[in-house]
Design an enzyme around this catalytic site. Sequence first.
Site, PDB file in Angstrom:
ATOM      1  N   GLU A 286       9.277   8.230  -0.229  1.00 21.86           N
ATOM      2  CA  GLU A 286       8.781   9.569   0.159  1.00 21.86           C
ATOM      3  C   GLU A 286       9.882  10.221   0.985  1.00 21.86           C
ATOM      4  O   GLU A 286      10.267   9.703   2.026  1.00 21.86           O
ATOM      5  CB  GLU A 286       7.476   9.431   0.958  1.00 21.86           C
ATOM      6  N   CYS A 320       6.805  15.940   7.261  1.00 18.81           N
ATOM      7  CA  CYS A 320       7.302  16.283   5.925  1.00 18.81           C
ATOM      8  C   CYS A 320       6.370  17.277   5.243  1.00 18.81           C
ATOM      9  O   CYS A 320       6.776  17.984   4.328  1.00 18.81           O
ATOM     10  CB  CYS A 320       7.478  15.032   5.085  1.00 18.81           C
TER      11      CYS A 320
END
Length: 515
Positions: A286, A320
């Site tokens: 990720e 994020c």
Amino acid sequence: MREPYQNEPFTDFSVIDHINDFQEALRKVELELGQEYFLRIGADRIETIQKRKSINPSDVGQLVGIVSQADSELAHKAILAAAETFEHWKKVTPSARARVLYKAATLLRRRKHEFSAWLVYEAGKSWAEADGDTAEAIDFLEYYGREMERLAERQPIVAVAGEDNELVYIPLGVGVIIPPWNFPLAIMAGMTMAAVVAGNTVVLKPASATAVIAAKFVELLEEAGLPDGVVNFLPGAGNEVGDFLVEHPLTRFICFTGSREVGLRINEKASIGQSDQKWLKRIVSEMGGKDTIIVDAEADLELAADAITASAFGYAGQKCSACSRAVVHELVYDEVIDKVVERTKRLKLGKASEQSTYVGPVIDERAYMSILKYIEVGRSEGIIVHGGKIGDSSGYFIEPTIIKDVAPLARIAQEEIFGPVLAFIKAGSFDEALAIANNTDYGLTGAVISRNRSRLEQAREQFHVGNLYFNRKCTGALVGVHPFGGFNMSGTDSKAGGRDYLLLFTQAKVVSEKF
């Protein structure tokens, strides 16, 4: 039978007793600051000459802990310890492995405020952000335990006369876990224990800025009854041990959350077969985002302003999933900016330990300098309508910054800043807004604020992100509710906290017996 999975409730800090309990936890943890933390390899606790100081980003003069640092020799030892332990751990029944997670969740729940206090001191998280991080860690433990028990059940496959066929999920082997500093308890615990409950053993290389929190969690796992060698705690510099762990021939998989640059490097290094390597290494990655909230002309503008403000400036924009771009229809553009500025002015910038703080510090000096450089870039690419300055010099404080009239392809509209900086971009139509939203290399989260059903349905099909939200903020994914992961350069779309996640740490084996 175990009760159905439910998300851990967040603490209500409007309740006096909860406030007092959290303050007591902060005092308790403050008395424990400055201690030393060692490597854990198999049954050994190893102190090294090389150490790294962890500091409080709210008060750079305050030492949180001193953490021994590994070198490549110790990294090799950790891989060997994990490989040896795997031969025993893989034979432990899935239900027994799950019970370790349930026990760890129970212990973490009992010490919830204590772990949140560590997040306040080491990660600079506000009370609410720290509480959410700890709650998510509990969720991962509870959810993945149940998921492993589900995968251990007889799997549905098509029956055929005269044969007995069975599909089972078996573990992969030794994994390297490289978690981020921004969710140093939740994501670290989720990545680590998903691999562990699936029957793997791991080498955990925590984020350097938040290694003390990881050390505390490893201590908790020992209390929960996890055998030595299942999780090997290996803090160390990425350039010293990171590549070594990724390239090691006994490494079967790498689970990473962090920057695009490091993620691409891991992917490249892991793709090269080493001598004596018997498998293709699996990558679970990720790698961040450049996330957009679209505000349609037919939108609830109060809701839009609330969603943008919370998504952009929660944990100082260091998520994020944070909204770093607001793409707003020209008919409501100025009004939405005014409302977001009005709300942002009410957000208190300050030390994370103070209850009234909403925007705390950024994580360290490197992030601080990088974000300030982006703000300077923003001065030439748009108009700063709020913020743009630093806060108290005792910590890494940067004012929440709003920049309007930014071009869709400007640097601050394309590059991941990972700080409290929000770019406003004007769109002439909903089609143009969607095109702008999709114009980055990333595809993690996004949101659309609109009362127009046809436009929401259009976005459902055309907005290319892994987690898309309508009429709410683009942060705050809940385990089991919003399986999390993104497209393109946001990573492998691993969907952490979802039904597919544990499959990434297993391999399917089919056994057929003819009668």
